[in-house]
Design an enzyme around this catalytic site. Structure first.
Site, PDB file in Angstrom:
ATOM      1  N   ASP A   1      -7.106  -2.052   3.896  1.00 54.15           N
ATOM      2  CA  ASP A   1      -6.148  -3.068   3.459  1.00 54.15           C
ATOM      3  C   ASP A   1      -6.439  -4.450   4.039  1.00 54.15           C
ATOM      4  OD1 ASP A   1      -4.563  -1.201   2.018  1.00 54.15           O
ATOM      5  OD2 ASP A   1      -3.657  -0.542   3.895  1.00 54.15           O
TER       6      ASP A   1
ATOM      7  N   ASP B   1      -1.627  -0.775   6.059  1.00 56.71           N
ATOM      8  CA  ASP B   1      -1.774  -0.241   7.413  1.00 56.71           C
ATOM      9  C   ASP B   1      -3.183   0.177   7.769  1.00 56.71           C
ATOM     10  OD1 ASP B   1      -1.987   2.142   5.870  1.00 56.71           O
ATOM     11  OD2 ASP B   1      -1.330   3.309   7.596  1.00 56.71           O
TER      12      ASP B   1
ATOM     13  N   ASP C   1       0.855  -1.180   0.000  1.00 57.27           N
ATOM     14  CA  ASP C   1       0.000   0.000   0.000  1.00 57.27           C
ATOM     15  C   ASP C   1       0.896   1.237   0.000  1.00 57.27           C
ATOM     16  OD1 ASP C   1      -2.387   1.578   0.376  1.00 57.27           O
ATOM     17  OD2 ASP C   1      -1.768   1.813   2.455  1.00 57.27           O
TER      18      ASP C   1
END
Length: 769
Positions: free
Chosen positions: A516, A512, A316
């Site tokens: 996600d 995080d 990410d």
């Protein structure tokens, strides 16, 4: 039923420690009885220890067969049964102890947490406020139907998908996109469930039920992805796939040729794969111990093994490769204003605002030692910004009035914000813009080094997945040298990409945020930035980085690769010794009890080798002396203090572009003063204090040569600027060609300084914890 639960249906909690205690007690009691001459009692104790191991071992074999696997435990069961059948009880007790020890070590290594989604469910709204005429009633969110008009108050979570009705909405969409910056949704624009109202109350017209809304879909995706995640096959079981039939065939041939069942049992005793039962778990447990000391929690020994085999890494962007919070990129002042003055006034107005951008402005002002004033009549206008009165003048920080006239410098700021992917907080005084603060989610300084180390560890494909816009995502990807950048993704899109990558190679997903969690659960190994990330991502992950440093990921991969390599070395070396012992036993030269003792010797060798995984891999991270670490922290703090010097250099160059009057030359003179008094002494100290201290850890003075060359270029440009000022003082206004060179020096110095600061932060400052 969850697959992870199905695979554990035969296992009772505490079985392994209890078995270890029972087999140890039986072997010890038998040894004492044998020394006292009570041979029958000794055999009884050893037989009881053997029987105690047979029962759970059979359960473990049935568990493996239920998964259609013939694991390492099957050889142990056959050997245990063989020792009981031919009366070799001491050998059986020794095998039982080996089995119990290995299983206990493995249970320590495999502490996989359940992939529940408590944080996702806690975040989900339970009620909604439905407006009917002039009345507002609170109803269960499950009762909302398309067409209902809902009121969403400040700080509340949007319960269902809908469209803004009436006043614009200011939303924190980080729960879905991971982006820390709030967004403004005018009337008619869609709003997704799960986002948080970061402004004043607004209304939405529901377009979906709770079940069909975005947030409920995220929860379902995470559950499905977790259920699809197959358990990792033990390293020991992978080798047992060929060692098991070989052992059985050798034992059978020994019995067939010699006619002696004892000889067959002796083969099975030394064939008991203790290097697999013990060495591999010891190496894995040692690796888990190393990662925990690095601030990395690995929940499963199998996850550590799989991490050592990973070849694709998906990351990410926001909060993983970037800081995840906006920081001041630059401060631009209108003609007649100073950048420090703009920042101080903006922070004074913003200090009472809860907005994420306001916090960043205030933090930047305080870092630079600016003294803030207390505004009168402070207020917050949702969607517009903060306002207050200072020195009898009305000031606002936030958006500009779209209908107001925009001077050239304002249009220049807009263009720069577009190019840099930055947000802008405008400072207006009495309705006129006088400055702008550009904010940007900066890249983590340790990210480039981390990705280089990951490639060196064997990760061949690095891909970024983000819900952010393509422009900033591609910029980060270009700087980091990623193989692919996928931007504008929803949580469902991320899961689709993870599944596609997983079909090609062992895949790691790093994130995080709550958004996600489904992707983390869908990957072979999910890694959560847990220091300040969402709880849901940590719950869905196999590995959690407890410190807010992405370089811990490279540390974890390095430990996993090294632990797996040592485990394989120990297992293969031990099996090679076992194969040699099997040949001797098949020839009738090795009785079962002696074979069991020999196997114990082999165990000692392979376990000692496996314990090497506890040690440091010196090649993974340079070792720094405490004094060097202190120097790094000192110069990193000085970098933060010198940001205003970089801004002054660019501001002076911009002033020269706008005009060549006395004010412009005064700005250049101020830059020269800042360079002489603050910047150049800093660079000199780095050259003569920091770089020599870093040289031993980096392999010698050649490692810092390119940085030293940058110091020389910075000093050359500073001298050139001083020469221009001296010429201007003697000959009056500078001629056009000299102005062009001075502007080039200032812009060039600004560029060199930004690049040099970034390189030092990435290559040197990121080494210190």
């Amino acid at each position: 039923m969850n697959h992870a639960l199905r695979t554990r249906s035969f296992r009772l909690p505490g079985t392994e420690p209890a078995l270890l205690a029972a087999t140890t007690a039986a072997l010890t009691a038998g040894a004492v009885a044998w020394l006292l001459g009570a041979r029958d009692l000794a055999d009884l104790c050893w037989a009881l220890g053997t029987v105690a191991a047979v029962v759970p071992a059979v359960a473990w074999v049935l568990e493996a067969l239920h998964r259609r696997q013939a694991g390492v435990d099957l050889i142990a069961v056959v050997a245990l049964g063989g020792t009981l059948a031919v009366g070799e009880y001491l050998a059986g007790a020794l095998i039982a102890l080996m089995l119990a020890t290995g299983r206990t070590l493995e249970s320590v290594a495999q502490r996989r947490a359940s992939r529940d989604l408590r944080a996702l469910l806690e975040h989900a709204p339970r009620t909604a406020r439905r407006r009917t005429g002039a009345e507002v009633h609170t109803v269960p969110s499950a009762d909302v139907v398309p067409g209902d008009l809902l009121v969403v108050g400040p700080g509340e979570v949007v319960p269902v998908d809908g469209r803004v009705a009436g006043d614009p909405a200011v939303l924190d969409e980080s729960v879905l996109t991971g982006e820390p910056l709030t967004v403004r949704r005018p009337a008619g624009e869609p709003v997704r469930s799960g986002v948080v109202n970061a402004g004043g109350a607004f209304e939405i017209r529901a377009t979906a039920t709770e079940r069909d809304s975005t947030y409920a879909g995220i929860v379902r995706l995470a559950r499905q992805a977790g259920a699809e995640s197959a358990p990792v096959v033990r390293l020991a079981d992978r080798y047992a796939a060929w060692f098991l039939p070989l052992s059985l065939v050798t034992a059978g041939l020994a019995w067939l040729v010699s006619g002696s069942a004892v000889r067959a049992v002796a083969v099975l005793v030394v064939a008991t794969p203790c290097p697999l039962l013990l060495a591999a778990p010891v190496a894995v447990v040692s690796g888990l111990s190393r990662t925990s000391r690095l601030g990395v929690v690995v929940r499963d020994g199998g996850a550590l093994e799989a991490l050592g085999r990973a070849r694709t890494l998906l990351l990410d962007k926001t909060g993983t490769l970037t800081e995840g919070r906006p920081r001041v990129l630059d401060v631009v002042a209108a003609p007649g204003w100073q950048s420090s003055q703009v920042l101080r006034l903006a922070a004074s107005i913003d200090q009472y605002s809860p907005h994420v951008l306001a916090h960043a402005v205030v933090d930047a002002a305080r870092e630079r030692g600016l003294r803030l004033s207390v505004p009168a009549d402070a207020s917050e206008v949702p969607g517009r910004g903060a306002a207050g009165t200072l020195a009898a003048r009305r000031m606002t920080v936030g958006r500009l009035d779209t209908a107001a006239e925009r001077p050239d410098w304002v249009r220049g700021v807009d263009n720069r914000a577009l190019l840099d992917g930055a947000a802008v907080a405008w400072l207006s005084v009495d309705g006129r813009p006088v400055g702008a603060v550009l904010l940007h989610d900066t890249m983590r300084p340790d990210a480039p080094r981390t990705l280089r180390r990951l490639r060196a560890a064997g990760v061949g494909r690095l891909v970024m997945l983000t819900g952010d816009r393509p422009e900033p995502a591609l910029e980060v990807g270009a700087v980091l040298g990623l193989d692919e950048v996928r931007a504008g993704l929803t949580p469902a899109d991320k899961v689709t990409v993870v599944r596609a990558e997983r079909a090609r190679a062992v895949t790691v997903m790093v994130g995080d945020g709550v958004n996600d969690a489904p992707a983390l659960a869908a990957a072979d190994i999910g890694v959560a930035m847990g220091a300040r990330g969402a709880t849901a991502s940590s719950e869905a992950a196999d590995i959690v980085l407890t410190t807010d440093r992405v370089d811990r990921l490279a540390d974890a991969v390095a430990v996993a690769v090294r632990s797996r390599r040592i485990a394989v070395q120990s297992a293969l070396g031990g099996m090679a010794l076992s194969l040699a012992a099997m040949a001797v036993a098949a020839a009738g030269l090795l009785p079962p009890a002696v074979g069991a003792l020999l196997q114990e010797g082999i165990d000692v060798v392979v376990i000692l080798n496996a314990l090497r995984a506890l040690g440091d891999d010196r090649a993974a991270r340079p070792a720094l002396r405490p004094s060097t670490t202190a120097l790094i922290h000192r110069f990193a703090a000085e970098h933060d203090d010198l940001r205003d010097v970089l801004e002054a250099v660019r501001s002076a160059a911009d002033r020269l572009s706008a005009g060549t009057g006395p004010e412009s030359l005064a700005a250049v003179a101020e830059v020269h003063r800042l360079l002489t008094e603050r910047l150049l002494p800093h660079e000199y100290a780095e050259e003569h204090e920091l770089y020599p201290a870093l040289a031993p850890a980096l392999g010698g003075p050649e490692a810092t040569v390119t940085m030293s060359r940058a110091h020389a270029e910075i000093e050359r440009l500073a001298r050139r600027i001083a020469t221009h000022l001296a010429l201007a003082g003697k000959a009056g206004p500078l001629p056009p060609e000299q102005l062009d060179d001075l502007r080039a020096c200032l812009y060039g110095l600004h560029t060199v300084l930004r690049l040099h600061f970034t390189q030092e932060e990435e290559n040197y400052f990121s080494l210190a914890p």
